[in-house]
Design a protein around this motif. Structure first.
Motif, PDB file in Angstrom:
ATOM      1  N   SER A 119       0.844  -1.189   0.000  1.00  0.00           N
ATOM      2  CA  SER A 119       0.000   0.000   0.000  1.00  0.00           C
ATOM      3  C   SER A 119       0.879   1.238   0.000  1.00  0.00           C
ATOM      4  O   SER A 119       1.972   1.237   0.573  1.00  0.00           O
ATOM      5  CB  SER A 119      -0.918   0.010   1.227  1.00  0.00           C
ATOM      6  OG  SER A 119      -0.147   0.025   2.419  1.00  0.00           O
ATOM      7  N   GLY A 120       0.383   2.298  -0.652  1.00  0.00           N
ATOM      8  CA  GLY A 120       1.148   3.532  -0.701  1.00  0.00           C
ATOM      9  C   GLY A 120       2.348   3.405  -1.609  1.00  0.00           C
ATOM     10  O   GLY A 120       2.543   2.439  -2.338  1.00  0.00           O
ATOM     11  N   SER A 121       3.189   4.429  -1.613  1.00  0.00           N
ATOM     12  CA  SER A 121       4.396   4.412  -2.433  1.00  0.00           C
ATOM     13  C   SER A 121       5.509   3.684  -1.695  1.00  0.00           C
ATOM     14  O   SER A 121       5.548   3.642  -0.473  1.00  0.00           O
ATOM     15  CB  SER A 121       4.826   5.841  -2.765  1.00  0.00           C
ATOM     16  OG  SER A 121       5.129   6.551  -1.579  1.00  0.00           O
ATOM     17  N   PHE A 122       6.420   3.129  -2.454  1.00  0.00           N
ATOM     18  CA  PHE A 122       7.549   2.401  -1.872  1.00  0.00           C
ATOM     19  C   PHE A 122       8.713   2.487  -2.843  1.00  0.00           C
ATOM     20  O   PHE A 122       8.569   2.891  -3.997  1.00  0.00           O
ATOM     21  CB  PHE A 122       7.175   0.941  -1.590  1.00  0.00           C
ATOM     22  CG  PHE A 122       6.444   0.263  -2.719  1.00  0.00           C
ATOM     23  CD1 PHE A 122       7.143  -0.379  -3.719  1.00  0.00           C
ATOM     24  CD2 PHE A 122       5.059   0.301  -2.786  1.00  0.00           C
ATOM     25  CE1 PHE A 122       6.488  -0.992  -4.764  1.00  0.00           C
ATOM     26  CE2 PHE A 122       4.385  -0.308  -3.830  1.00  0.00           C
ATOM     27  CZ  PHE A 122       5.099  -0.967  -4.838  1.00  0.00           C
ATOM     28  N   GLY A 123       9.871   2.110  -2.367  1.00  0.00           N
ATOM     29  CA  GLY A 123      11.085   2.268  -3.156  1.00  0.00           C
ATOM     30  C   GLY A 123      11.348   1.113  -4.103  1.00  0.00           C
ATOM     31  O   GLY A 123      10.663   0.092  -4.079  1.00  0.00           O
ATOM     32  N   PRO A 124      12.357   1.274  -4.974  1.00  0.00           N
ATOM     33  CA  PRO A 124      12.711   0.214  -5.919  1.00  0.00           C
ATOM     34  C   PRO A 124      13.365  -0.953  -5.175  1.00  0.00           C
ATOM     35  O   PRO A 124      13.746  -0.803  -4.006  1.00  0.00           O
ATOM     36  CB  PRO A 124      13.699   0.911  -6.856  1.00  0.00           C
ATOM     37  CG  PRO A 124      14.291   2.017  -6.023  1.00  0.00           C
ATOM     38  CD  PRO A 124      13.223   2.438  -5.066  1.00  0.00           C
ATOM     39  N   PRO A 125      13.493  -2.092  -5.855  1.00  0.00           N
ATOM     40  CA  PRO A 125      13.176  -2.376  -7.258  1.00  0.00           C
ATOM     41  C   PRO A 125      11.680  -2.536  -7.495  1.00  0.00           C
ATOM     42  O   PRO A 125      10.946  -2.928  -6.597  1.00  0.00           O
ATOM     43  CB  PRO A 125      13.923  -3.679  -7.535  1.00  0.00           C
ATOM     44  CG  PRO A 125      13.973  -4.368  -6.201  1.00  0.00           C
ATOM     45  CD  PRO A 125      14.132  -3.265  -5.191  1.00  0.00           C
ATOM     46  N   TYR A 126      11.274  -2.256  -8.748  1.00  0.00           N
ATOM     47  CA  TYR A 126       9.863  -2.318  -9.079  1.00  0.00           C
ATOM     48  C   TYR A 126       9.618  -3.435 -10.097  1.00  0.00           C
ATOM     49  O   TYR A 126      10.353  -3.560 -11.084  1.00  0.00           O
ATOM     50  CB  TYR A 126       9.387  -0.990  -9.675  1.00  0.00           C
ATOM     51  CG  TYR A 126       9.472   0.164  -8.701  1.00  0.00           C
ATOM     52  CD1 TYR A 126       8.682   0.193  -7.561  1.00  0.00           C
ATOM     53  CD2 TYR A 126      10.336   1.231  -8.925  1.00  0.00           C
ATOM     54  CE1 TYR A 126       8.752   1.258  -6.667  1.00  0.00           C
ATOM     55  CE2 TYR A 126      10.410   2.292  -8.050  1.00  0.00           C
ATOM     56  CZ  TYR A 126       9.620   2.297  -6.909  1.00  0.00           C
ATOM     57  OH  TYR A 126       9.691   3.343  -6.024  1.00  0.00           O
ATOM     58  N   VAL A 127       8.576  -4.208  -9.825  1.00  0.00           N
ATOM     59  CA  VAL A 127       8.106  -5.215 -10.774  1.00  0.00           C
ATOM     60  C   VAL A 127       6.776  -4.729 -11.314  1.00  0.00           C
ATOM     61  O   VAL A 127       5.836  -4.493 -10.547  1.00  0.00           O
ATOM     62  CB  VAL A 127       7.952  -6.594 -10.100  1.00  0.00           C
ATOM     63  CG1 VAL A 127       7.422  -7.613 -11.099  1.00  0.00           C
ATOM     64  CG2 VAL A 127       9.278  -7.049  -9.505  1.00  0.00           C
ATOM     65  N   LEU A 128       6.680  -4.537 -12.629  1.00  0.00           N
ATOM     66  CA  LEU A 128       5.473  -4.006 -13.255  1.00  0.00           C
ATOM     67  C   LEU A 128       4.713  -5.121 -13.957  1.00  0.00           C
ATOM     68  O   LEU A 128       5.309  -5.900 -14.719  1.00  0.00           O
ATOM     69  CB  LEU A 128       5.821  -2.908 -14.258  1.00  0.00           C
ATOM     70  CG  LEU A 128       5.903  -1.469 -13.720  1.00  0.00           C
ATOM     71  CD1 LEU A 128       6.989  -1.347 -12.652  1.00  0.00           C
ATOM     72  CD2 LEU A 128       6.153  -0.488 -14.854  1.00  0.00           C
ATOM     73  N   GLU A 129       3.438  -5.172 -13.709  1.00  0.00           N
ATOM     74  CA  GLU A 129       2.569  -6.155 -14.360  1.00  0.00           C
ATOM     75  C   GLU A 129       1.464  -5.418 -15.095  1.00  0.00           C
ATOM     76  O   GLU A 129       0.746  -4.595 -14.516  1.00  0.00           O
ATOM     77  CB  GLU A 129       1.970  -7.105 -13.330  1.00  0.00           C
ATOM     78  CG  GLU A 129       1.062  -8.159 -13.958  1.00  0.00           C
ATOM     79  CD  GLU A 129       0.498  -9.131 -12.930  1.00  0.00           C
ATOM     80  OE1 GLU A 129      -0.193 -10.084 -13.339  1.00  0.00           O
ATOM     81  OE2 GLU A 129       0.752  -8.924 -11.721  1.00  0.00           O
TER      82      GLU A 129
END
Length: 1458
Positions: free
Chosen positions: A751-761
């Motif tokens: 929930s909310g914003s968070f830091g990398p790394p990011y996995v995009l689906e």
């Protein structure tokens, strides 16, 4: 009449907008034509009617008397000469007068003039069709009137030829919608109304159900049409048929008129063009066969006129396309067996008809096997018994046309009927069979035949018998055949030029004894003894020529200086050299001019043979490549001769002709860079013969058919929905900013914003029900937008904790720090998906960073895949490779092939041999770690002896210890302290940053640290396991090949290396999944194709998953030497630019970080959108002025210097001494102010000017330590590959180019020259970061409409160099933002080059006195520089005295005949 509209985005319109800022806005600029032809009547007309000073009217009034008497009558008197037409075009008659004033009531002369000027624009390679796009209805009527006039035989042949050229250009521009709309109906299925019989048409329609549907649809359109529409439809289906009949009539009725011959040559070119593209060939090919165009042409008087060799060559090219083995309707290329089956079916029908109707006379033909009747001679003898009437009857039974319309007056006599039958049923070689027998090495006949002579003198007035590269190809095999033919010709062209250049320098003479003596010298050629044939190895099974012919020549190197001798000694095995037999022709034969001697014999060339070096030794047999000391003055060069040529020579010698090898007396070498033609040609030929397929998803897009977006990842079934983008995004804000117009939502688990790394689906819209779909049409709709999903995408974003990789600092991953823009992110995300990604990167927009991140993401997301990284130049490839090394990519998976690896500025070696050594060095380092680990565990034995023993140690000691620890750690009852106590490797990690386990760490943290430590240990044994094969393999070659095929996951090479080594690499079983290509717009199509096909097909298809092209088609195209191959055959076309023309989806990078915004304004107009990164608007170096200069950029007008402007000491070698002196004086001035030499680049537009500037620099600066030399003096064409000479700081978005200031010499003073190609100007003005100072002739360049947007910006400032006194580099003065023309304290204007020279002279003497005072006169060896006036003949001296130094000059593009 509709209101006149100017071309949107054109240079003219933008110039009008910016001209308001000019002090002389009311004064109309002269055009280039006005400058060249001041008193020509056309210039006077232009000034009076469409180039009037002051405000222009919205709609010029076209006066018929002006057209008829002022323009048309003059052109007619001059025979419509090209010079006059080019003058008209330069006067902007089309843009400013003819087209704005065109209406449906325009006269024929008006229409013809529009067509003529369009031809000039196309011939000059200028933008043409966009002028007409805002008035499509008027263009349609104009086009219709042109094709109608084509049918008017009362027009003179020159006019009809001009109209034919207009059509040729139109059919080559089918990517333009308004052109395609007009051309398509002319070659539609309606032309089949003119087939000889219904049976012929029905036979064609029965081959394909789609043909029947198309035919029925055409009939329905006719039935539903009104009278006017029916007239139009009838005209469209009859137009081409009428032209073909007219062509046949002209072939048989012409009286040897050269103008009529030229028309027929152009018409043959036109038909060949139509036959070479599937959309225009589909129905035309059947009509050509039905009309017997090729047999009739072959028997025509014009064809058989001995002077019309060009027409015969064009006929041969038309034969190639007409009989090309392809299905005209499906586009499927026929295999050799399928082509033979089709041929056999035709012969079977012939035999059945012969047996049924001519049993008495054709029994032998009917009962013979196919192989005995498909040869022309046998078939002719078998048909001989038939009478003329019987032969016509036979043709009728075979559904062959037996009569022509009466107006043609062409009867089918026996000779023509026989030729038709022979042409129909003879077996022809397929293009693969022709390619197999094509010689790939030149002889004197190949280098000096008539077709090469025509190509050498090409000026656009006549066609050439060359295949063209255009939008579409018939098949992959067709593309490869065209590329092979053109590349071979281009290579032979370069060889011929080198041979002629060497002979000019050698000056061969005949002595009294009859021997040839060389009075001159060339470092590229040496006299040799007669070659000795050492061995002729017998042929291989199935071959008819020796498998190898070995020879040896002896060379005396005593006369050579050390540098030249070293160049000869560094020749490598497999380098190509040329053996020449030189005997000067008798002077009478040359001066008589009777043409008795062929061209090569007039030059004294009896023969030219090609050989490949095997080895070079001295007289005592010591190999010179080993660099042994004490080598003597003789060189024995062992060669491998071309076996096929040797066999022919031996046969001719046996027949009594002179022995070729007994007369050879000269050995010629070429520069290594341009002498790789033989392996490249062999690679292309092997591709032609092997029928290498493209991936199915790329096949149609490559050929130019189907949906242009068909290879985009959004249209492929294997699109990947979920990807780990790791360090692509720096934070949540960056992620959101990088995906504008897309919905970004945290995953359900977070929930909310968070830091990398990011996995995009990517999330599919479940609630959107698919609409009822119509059956998709298989007909391509090119006007439609690419079928990409229009709705906004939604991405679910999740994250994970990266695994702990160990306690040492070196274990920390190397992360990306570039804050990618939204466009860069789009390119990166597209490149990670399967399919085709085309990235257009304007100057300074970070193409290299994008490519690097794409490779990085592929590397980590798909560990089982391999990526091939390709670039045109070593410099660009090394830069990209260096960035890869800086990322979190294991060095053992990187491999750099080719010789450019030596220039790679990294600590490790990434070549094949370097990587093997690196593996072995790593083994030693890791074995020491094993020894340390064994000691920490108390394991007895020599476990560190080898990678194999280390593996045993890991199995016996390390893994059991870890398993035991996991048993303790997995227990829920174990506390953090108990887990630490059980950790078995704490002693081993004693040298790691302490404490290894922080006292405050809880159980989870302790386990994370422990697992990180074990990953560090596991990596040791993983890498040692990879080293194990290198311990087992003994041969160095086996080790390097294993490295390529098994270990490397990212393999980098240049396109040249790929072309040379393609066969060798593919034979090793090398497999790769992805191709990333940098500089793709500078690479020819064939050089782009070869890296796509460097592996063997799997299940009949190449296993490529991704292809990423990065480039900029708005900048320079590939460099091609010959004007004929460059312009006529379009060999300069890159696959990148062709894909853009076809409408393939592209990602346009849109923020530049290289140059000051003001400098970027000079080329910003070339791109749809180009903004500036924040760094170039805020960084201090971009805000501060250039020390000593008022302006950051300035155009400096350079008038004649000592009464001279440009000079041309030899053809195309253009120089301008005034600009050369000015450029060097500015360089000296900058050095005196403290500018580092490596921050200054001098560019010029011609190789001759570059040579002159280098000479002036050598004379004035080289020996003076105050100045030295700039790092680079180059031509614009060569420097595009050099612009990225940069250092990347930790923040890769902050780039630092060493060459921050550019001095540009435009050279020309009579006309603009090839800079009228806007791409070159874009390159020229986009190289500088902080300062750009352009030297040129103002009235020439400001008058050029194509360059007007750039020069409008340049000329808003004074055109005399304005300096600022009292400043040293670096300056602290801030540039004026509001008005750069506002006065600056200490500014001084340089009135001329002499003024600047005197200024620099005084500054230099002052500087020398300061240094002498500071350091003492006795210790300072400085001399006062000469003033400009003291050097009287730099220009002439350079060319005369240093001609030999110019010999290996790079082959810049020549401008061609002017």
């Amino acid at each position: 009449m509709l209101n006149t509209k100017r071309l949107k985005g054109s240079g003219a319109s933008k110039a009008k907008q910016s001209s308001n800022a000019q002090p002389d806005a009311g004064k109309e600029r002269p055009t280039p034509a006005e400058l060249e032809e001041e008193e020509h009547v056309f210039v006077q007309l232009a000034r009076k009617h469409w180039l009037k000073p002051g405000k222009k009217s919205a709609k010029p009034q076209v006066k018929e008397d002006v057209l008829e008497q002022g323009i048309w009558a003059v052109l007619e008197r001059e025979g419509f000469g090209y010079k006059s037409l080019r003058l008209l075009e330069s006067l902007q008659v089309l843009e400013s007068y003819l087209w704005p004033g065109y209406t449906d009531e325009a006269s024929h002369s008006h229409v013809l003039l529009i067509a003529f000027v369009i031809n000039v624009k196309r011939r000059e390679h200028l933008e043409t069709w966009s002028l007409f796009e805002d008035r499509p209805a008027e263009f349609s009527t104009m086009f219709r009137r042109v094709i109608t006039m084509m049918l008017d035989r009362t027009l003179s042949p020159p006019i009809r030829t001009q109209l034919l050229c207009f059509l040729i250009h139109a059919f080559q521009s089918l990517d333009c919608a308004i052109i395609r709309k007009e051309c398509a109906p002319l070659v539609s299925i309606g032309v089949w109304h003119h087939l000889s019989s219904d049976n012929v048409r029905e036979a064609q329609l029965s081959q394909n159900t789609h043909l029947k549907k198309a035919w029925r649809a055409a009939l329905k359109r006719w039935d539903a049409a009104d009278e006017a529409t029916q007239i139009r439809l009838k005209f469209e289906r009859s137009w081409l048929y009428t032209l073909l009949l007219d062509f046949l009539s002209l072939l048989f009725e012409a009286k040897g008129n050269p103008e009529e011959t030229l028309y027929c040559e152009r018409f043959t070119e036109f038909i060949s063009d139509l036959q070479s593209q599937l959309p225009t060939r589909r129905y035309l090919n059947t009509l050509l066969h039905d009309l017997h165009v090729l047999p009739a042409m072959k028997l025509s008087p014009m064809y058989n006129d001995e002077d019309n060799s060009l027409l015969r060559e064009l006929h041969a090219l038309l034969v190639h396309y007409t009989y090309f083995t392809i299905d005209d309707h499906t586009g499927a290329q026929l295999s050799r067996s399928e082509a033979f089956d089709k041929h056999s079916a035709r012969l079977g029908r012939l035999q059945r008809v012969a047996l049924k109707h001519f049993k008495d006379k054709l029994m032998v033909l009917a009962l013979s096997n196919y192989g005995s009747i498909d040869k022309r001679d046998e078939l002719e003898s078998l048909l001989a018994p038939l009478t003329d009437e019987e032969m016509l009857h036979l043709m009728s039974l075979l559904d062959l046309r037996t009569s022509y319309p009466e107006r043609l007056k062409l009867t089918l006599d026996r000779k023509l009927c026989l030729e038709i039958l022979l042409s129909t049923f003879e077996r022809r070689k397929t293009f693969q069979e022709s390619t197999y027998s094509m010689p790939l090495v030149p002889t004197e006949q190949a280098l000096f035949d008539s077709s090469f002579q025509r190509a050498d003198s090409y000026d656009g007035s006549h066609p050439l018998a060359l295949p063209k590269l255009n939008l579409q190809y018939l098949s992959v095999g067709d593309f490869l055949w065209r590329a092979l033919t053109l590349y071979r010709r281009e290579a032979f062209y370069g060889i011929r030029k080198d041979v002629e250049s060497a002979l000019r320098r050698l000056r061969p003479e005949s002595s009294r004894s009859g021997e040839t003596h060389f009075a001159g010298f060339s470092k590229m050629a040496m006299p040799i003894s007669k070659p000795s044939i050492l061995e002729v190895v017998p042929p291989l099974v199935g071959e008819d020529h020796p498998s190898m012919v070995r020879a040896e020549v002896t060379v005396d190197v005593r006369r050579l200086n050390d540098g030249v001798r070293r160049e000869w000694d560094t020749l490598r095995a497999d380098d190509v050299v040329f053996l020449l037999a030189i005997e000067p022709a008798p002077s009478q034969s040359i001066t008589n001019g009777d043409g008795a001697l062929p061209d090569h014999e007039r030059l004294g060339i009896l023969s030219i043979r090609t050989a490949v070096i095997s080895q070079i030794t001295d007289e005592k047999g010591r190999n010179v490549r080993d660099k042994a000391s004490g080598l003597d003055n003789k060189r024995r060069i062992q060669l491998k001769l071309d076996p096929q040529t040797y066999v022919r020579d031996a046969e001719q010698a046996a027949a009594g002709r002179p022995d070729v090898y007994g007369r050879i007396n000269l050995l010629l070498r070429r520069g290594r860079r341009e002498n790789n033609f033989k392996p490249v040609l062999e690679s292309i030929r092997s591709l032609v013969l092997s029928e290498v397929p493209l991936p199915s998803w790329l096949h149609e897009v490559f050929l130019g058919y189907g949906d242009p977006a068909g290879a985009h990842h959004k249209n492929l079934p294997n699109r990947i929905k979920k990807l780990d983008y790791r360090d692509t995004f720096l934070d949540w804000t960056h992620l959101v900013e990088s995906l504008p117009g897309k919905t970004v939502e945290p995953d359900d688990d977070v929930s909310g914003s968070f830091g990398p790394p990011y996995v995009l689906e990517s999330v599919d819209k479940e609630d959107a029900a698919p609409p009822a779909e119509k059956k998709p049409s298989k007909k391509r709709r090119r006007d439609a937008e690419p079928s990409l999903k229009p709705e906004p995408e939604t991405f679910k974003v999740s994250t994970y904790k990266p695994p702990n990789r160990g306690p040492y600092p070196m274990d920390a991953p190397r992360l990306n720090s570039v804050r990618f823009t939204a466009a860069q992110t789009d390119a990166i995300m597209s490149g990670a998906q399967p399919g085709l990604t085309v990235v257009v990167g304007p100057p300074g927009t970070g193409k290299t960073d994008v490519a690097t991140q794409i490779i990085n993401n592929i590397y980590h997301n798909f560990p089982e895949q391999k990526t091939l990284l390709v670039a045109h130049s070593n410099q660009a490839l090394n830069q990209l490779f260096a960035k890869l090394v800086a990322l979190d990519i294991d060095e053992r998976h990187l491999l750099r092939l080719g010789h450019g690896e030596e220039e790679l500025a990294t600590e490790s070696s990434f070549s094949k041999h370097g990587r093997v050594e690196s593996f072995l060095e790593n083994r030693d380092r890791y074995l020491l770690e094993v020894q340390k680990l064994a000691a920490s565990l108390g394991a007895p034995g020599a476990h560190h002896n080898s990678a194999e023993t280390a593996g045993y140690f890991n199995t016996v000691y390390v893994e059991p210890a870890w398993v035991k620890f996991l048993q303790v750690a997995s227990s829920d009852e174990s506390s953090a302290s108990e887990i630490i106590e059980a950790f078995p490797f704490e002693v081993y990690f004693a040298d790691a940053p302490q404490p290894l386990f922080p006292p405050e760490a809880d159980r989870v943290q302790v386990l994370d640290i422990a697992h990180g430590c074990y990953r560090h240990i596991s990596k040791i044994f993983t890498e040692l396991a990879d080293v194990l094969p290198f311990e087992i393999l003994r041969r160095e070659r086996d080790k390097t090949n294993y490295l390529l095929t098994n270990e490397a996951r990212i393999v980098a090479m240049t396109t040249t290396h790929a072309a040379i080594r393609r066969g060798e690499i593919a034979s090793l079983g090398f497999h790769y999944d992805n191709v990333v290509m940098e500089e793709a717009a500078q690479i020819t199509e064939i050089e782009t194709f070869i890296p796509l096909a460097m592996q063997k097909p799997v299940n009949g298809e190449l296993a490529l998953q991704r292809v990423v092209f990065c480039g900029d088609h708005y900048q320079n195209s590939p460099v091609i030497q010959s004007l004929a191959f460059r312009h006529y055959a379009n060999l300069e076309q890159s696959l990148f630019s062709r894909l853009v023309r076809l409408g393939v989806p592209t990602v346009m990078l849109d923020q530049q970080g290289r140059a000051r915004p003001a400098i970027a304004d000079l080329y910003r107009w070339r791109y749809p959108k180009l903004d500036d990164l924040p760094e170039v608007q805020t960084n201090d170096e971009f805000l501060k002025a250039n020390a000593g200069f008022k302006y950051d950029y300035q155009f400096i007008n350079v008038p004649d210097y000592r009464g001279k402007g440009e000079a041309e000491p030899t053809p195309h070698f253009i120089q301008n001494l005034g600009e050369a002196e000015y450029a060097v004086a500015i360089f000296q001035y900058m050095r005196l102010l403290g500018y580092p030499a490596d921050k200054i680049t001098i560019l010029t537009t011609y190789a001759g000017q570059r040579a002159l500037i280098r000479d002036v620099l050598g004379h004035r600066c080289a020996r003076n330590p105050i100045f030295g030399l700039p790092k680079i003096v180059a031509t614009v064409d060569k420097y595009q590959g050099e612009q990225n000479d940069c250092k990347c700081h930790d923040d890769a978005s902050t780039r630092f180019w060493k060459n921050t200031n550019v001095i540009l010499s435009l050279t020309r003073t009579s006309r603009v020259g090839y800079l009228r190609d806007v791409r070159r100007m874009t390159v020229a003005v986009s190289r500088a970061r902080l300062g750009l100072y352009v030297l040129g002739r103002r009235e020439v360049f400001e008058a050029c409409a194509e360059l007007r947007p750039t020069f409008d910006t340049l000329l808003q400032r004074a055109d005399k160099l304005t300096l600022v006194t009292g400043e040293l580099w670096p300056s602290q003065r801030v540039l004026a933002e509001e008005d750069p023309n506002c006065p600056v304290e200490g500014e001084v204007v340089m009135e001329s080059v002499e003024h600047l020279g005197q200024y620099v002279f005084d500054m230099t003497n002052t500087r020398i006195k300061q240094l002498q005072a500071e350091e003492g006169a006795g210790r300072t060896e400085l001399t006062v520089v000469e003033e400009v006036e003291e050097d009287e003949d730099v220009q002439g001296r350079y060319y005369d005295e240093d001609a030999e130094a110019m010999e290996p000059d790079i082959q810049e593009v020549r401008e061609g005949k002017e």
